[in-house]
Design a protein around this motif. Structure first.
Motif, PDB file in Angstrom:
ATOM      1  N   CYS A 170       7.853  -4.306  14.360  1.00  0.00           N
ATOM      2  CA  CYS A 170       8.524  -3.637  13.326  1.00  0.00           C
ATOM      3  C   CYS A 170       7.966  -2.168  13.713  1.00  0.00           C
ATOM      4  CB  CYS A 170       8.023  -4.050  11.829  1.00  0.00           C
ATOM      5  SG  CYS A 170       8.764  -5.602  11.463  1.00  0.00           S
ATOM      6  N   GLY A 171       6.805  -1.645  14.156  1.00  0.00           N
ATOM      7  CA  GLY A 171       6.458  -0.492  14.314  1.00  0.00           C
ATOM      8  C   GLY A 171       5.975   0.055  12.969  1.00  0.00           C
ATOM      9  N   ALA A 172       5.960   1.195  12.729  1.00  0.00           N
ATOM     10  CA  ALA A 172       5.552   1.718  11.488  1.00  0.00           C
ATOM     11  C   ALA A 172       6.594   1.433  10.288  1.00  0.00           C
ATOM     12  CB  ALA A 172       5.307   3.285  11.412  1.00  0.00           C
ATOM     13  N   LEU A 173       6.010   1.278   9.184  1.00  0.00           N
ATOM     14  CA  LEU A 173       6.951   0.972   7.959  1.00  0.00           C
ATOM     15  C   LEU A 173       6.977   2.460   6.986  1.00  0.00           C
ATOM     16  CD1 LEU A 173       5.272  -2.395   6.431  1.00  0.00           C
ATOM     17  CD2 LEU A 173       7.313  -1.829   7.929  1.00  0.00           C
ATOM     18  N   ARG A 174       8.043   2.923   6.752  1.00  0.00           N
ATOM     19  CA  ARG A 174       8.275   4.269   6.142  1.00  0.00           C
ATOM     20  C   ARG A 174       8.902   4.013   4.731  1.00  0.00           C
ATOM     21  NH1 ARG A 174      10.373   7.693  11.496  1.00  0.00           N
ATOM     22  NH2 ARG A 174       8.077   7.904  12.263  1.00  0.00           N
ATOM     23  N   LEU A 175       8.455   4.923   4.063  1.00  0.00           N
ATOM     24  CA  LEU A 175       8.647   4.957   2.597  1.00  0.00           C
ATOM     25  C   LEU A 175       9.158   6.411   2.266  1.00  0.00           C
ATOM     26  CD1 LEU A 175       9.534   3.611  -0.138  1.00  0.00           C
ATOM     27  CD2 LEU A 175       7.241   3.814  -0.593  1.00  0.00           C
ATOM     28  N   SER A 176      10.171   6.877   1.590  1.00  0.00           N
ATOM     29  CA  SER A 176      10.426   8.322   1.463  1.00  0.00           C
ATOM     30  C   SER A 176      10.237   8.399  -0.246  1.00  0.00           C
ATOM     31  CB  SER A 176      11.847   8.892   1.529  1.00  0.00           C
ATOM     32  OG  SER A 176      12.776   8.089   0.892  1.00  0.00           O
ATOM     33  N   SER A 177      10.295   9.828  -0.672  1.00  0.00           N
ATOM     34  CA  SER A 177       9.898   9.934  -1.932  1.00  0.00           C
ATOM     35  C   SER A 177      11.269   9.716  -2.839  1.00  0.00           C
ATOM     36  CB  SER A 177       9.588  11.528  -2.266  1.00  0.00           C
ATOM     37  OG  SER A 177      10.601  12.314  -1.451  1.00  0.00           O
ATOM     38  N   ALA A 178      12.607   9.578  -2.091  1.00  0.00           N
ATOM     39  CA  ALA A 178      13.536   8.980  -2.666  1.00  0.00           C
ATOM     40  C   ALA A 178      13.912   7.493  -2.825  1.00  0.00           C
ATOM     41  CB  ALA A 178      14.871   9.551  -1.881  1.00  0.00           C
ATOM     42  N   GLY A 179      12.710   6.752  -2.242  1.00  0.00           N
ATOM     43  CA  GLY A 179      12.606   5.299  -2.169  1.00  0.00           C
ATOM     44  C   GLY A 179      13.308   4.656  -1.321  1.00  0.00           C
ATOM     45  N   ALA A 180      13.814   5.355  -0.152  1.00  0.00           N
ATOM     46  CA  ALA A 180      14.325   4.780   1.224  1.00  0.00           C
ATOM     47  C   ALA A 180      13.113   4.176   2.064  1.00  0.00           C
ATOM     48  CB  ALA A 180      15.233   6.057   2.028  1.00  0.00           C
ATOM     49  N   THR A 181      13.476   3.078   2.444  1.00  0.00           N
ATOM     50  CA  THR A 181      12.536   2.456   3.417  1.00  0.00           C
ATOM     51  C   THR A 181      13.162   2.449   4.773  1.00  0.00           C
ATOM     52  OG1 THR A 181      13.509   0.250   2.897  1.00  0.00           O
ATOM     53  CG2 THR A 181      11.620   1.052   1.743  1.00  0.00           C
ATOM     54  N   ALA A 219       0.834  -1.222  -0.031  1.00  0.00           N
ATOM     55  CA  ALA A 219       0.090  -0.060   0.033  1.00  0.00           C
ATOM     56  C   ALA A 219       0.804   1.283   0.091  1.00  0.00           C
ATOM     57  CB  ALA A 219      -0.837  -0.103   1.209  1.00  0.00           C
ATOM     58  N   LEU A 220       2.120   1.329   0.833  1.00  0.00           N
ATOM     59  CA  LEU A 220       2.850   2.418   0.790  1.00  0.00           C
ATOM     60  C   LEU A 220       3.479   2.478  -0.695  1.00  0.00           C
ATOM     61  CD1 LEU A 220       4.823   1.967   4.064  1.00  0.00           C
ATOM     62  CD2 LEU A 220       3.213   3.703   3.444  1.00  0.00           C
ATOM     63  N   ILE A 221       3.788   1.454  -1.295  1.00  0.00           N
ATOM     64  CA  ILE A 221       4.296   1.774  -2.617  1.00  0.00           C
ATOM     65  C   ILE A 221       3.616   2.125  -3.450  1.00  0.00           C
ATOM     66  CG2 ILE A 221       5.393   0.291  -4.575  1.00  0.00           C
ATOM     67  CD1 ILE A 221       6.891  -1.421  -2.309  1.00  0.00           C
ATOM     68  N   GLU A 222       2.428   1.720  -3.518  1.00  0.00           N
ATOM     69  CA  GLU A 222       1.060   2.459  -4.348  1.00  0.00           C
ATOM     70  C   GLU A 222       0.941   3.757  -4.222  1.00  0.00           C
ATOM     71  OE1 GLU A 222      -3.621   1.510  -5.528  1.00  0.00           O
ATOM     72  OE2 GLU A 222      -2.527  -0.141  -4.786  1.00  0.00           O
ATOM     73  N   ALA A 223       0.884   3.983  -2.790  1.00  0.00           N
ATOM     74  CA  ALA A 223       0.708   5.526  -2.550  1.00  0.00           C
ATOM     75  C   ALA A 223       1.792   6.239  -3.064  1.00  0.00           C
ATOM     76  CB  ALA A 223       0.465   5.638  -0.735  1.00  0.00           C
ATOM     77  N   ALA A 224       2.870   5.918  -2.990  1.00  0.00           N
ATOM     78  CA  ALA A 224       4.176   6.701  -3.359  1.00  0.00           C
ATOM     79  C   ALA A 224       3.813   6.625  -5.034  1.00  0.00           C
ATOM     80  CB  ALA A 224       5.384   5.953  -2.959  1.00  0.00           C
ATOM     81  N   GLN A 225       3.565   5.809  -5.607  1.00  0.00           N
ATOM     82  CA  GLN A 225       3.114   5.888  -7.120  1.00  0.00           C
ATOM     83  C   GLN A 225       2.204   7.128  -7.432  1.00  0.00           C
ATOM     84  OE1 GLN A 225       2.683   1.745  -7.905  1.00  0.00           O
ATOM     85  NE2 GLN A 225       4.803   1.360  -8.451  1.00  0.00           N
ATOM     86  N   ARG A 226       1.218   7.010  -6.941  1.00  0.00           N
ATOM     87  CA  ARG A 226      -0.163   7.867  -6.952  1.00  0.00           C
ATOM     88  C   ARG A 226       0.412   9.324  -6.777  1.00  0.00           C
ATOM     89  NH1 ARG A 226      -5.590   5.228  -4.957  1.00  0.00           N
ATOM     90  NH2 ARG A 226      -5.531   3.003  -6.238  1.00  0.00           N
ATOM     91  N   LEU A 227       1.407   9.345  -5.647  1.00  0.00           N
ATOM     92  CA  LEU A 227       1.999  10.699  -5.319  1.00  0.00           C
ATOM     93  C   LEU A 227       2.777  11.209  -6.427  1.00  0.00           C
ATOM     94  CD1 LEU A 227       2.514  10.379  -1.369  1.00  0.00           C
ATOM     95  CD2 LEU A 227       1.010  11.952  -2.721  1.00  0.00           C
TER      96      LEU A 227
END
Length: 135
Positions: free
Chosen positions: A109-120, A36-44
């Motif tokens: 794991c807590g929260a999973l994070r994804l940046s606009s630069a692709g860092a996880t 879902a995070l990867i899809e959200a980043a693509q939509r952004l």
């Protein structure tokens, strides 16, 4: 007696199988949140291409453009909420996160994070980022 032996065997199997099942469910839910995070980043990124910013408004006062679902799953009982990380959203960059809730609230794991630069990354200390992001 044979019936006591059978009860003991079933109890041992249940003690081993149930934690393994719970771990499998948690891994599956984490994978769904990562997707879902990867899809959200693509939509952004599509929004950025069209509007020149990741934010809904030019000054970013309302946060990210609302172009992705805010929960995982998008219907039913949520076990992750998707949002911009506080202080990490601007017109030209973002960090989005899947914050565990409900039955996943205590996930190591807590929260999973994804940046606009692709860092996880992850916020929890129960496992490495690579283990938590493994799909």
């Amino acid at each position: 007696s044979p019936s006591h032996d059978m009860v003991a065997i079933v109890a041992i199997l249940a003690a081993v199988a149930f934690p393994a099942y719970q771990d499998s469910v948690a891994r599956s839910r984490r994978a769904e949140a990562a997707g879902a995070l990867i899809e959200a980043a693509q939509r952004l990124e599509v929004y950025f291409t069209q509007d020149g910013r990741y934010c809904a408004l030019t000054d970013c006062t309302t946060g990210l453009a609302p172009v992705f679902p805010a929960a995982v799953p998008s219907s039913g009982t949520a076990y992750y909420t998707i949002q911009g990380e506080e202080g990490k959203v601007s017109a030209t960059a973002f960090v989005i996160e899947a914050v565990p809730t409900g039955s996943m609230a205590n996930d190591g794991c807590g929260a999973l994070r994804l940046s606009s630069a692709g860092a996880t990354s992850v916020t929890g200390s129960g496992a490495s980022s690579e283990q938590c992001w493994r799909r």
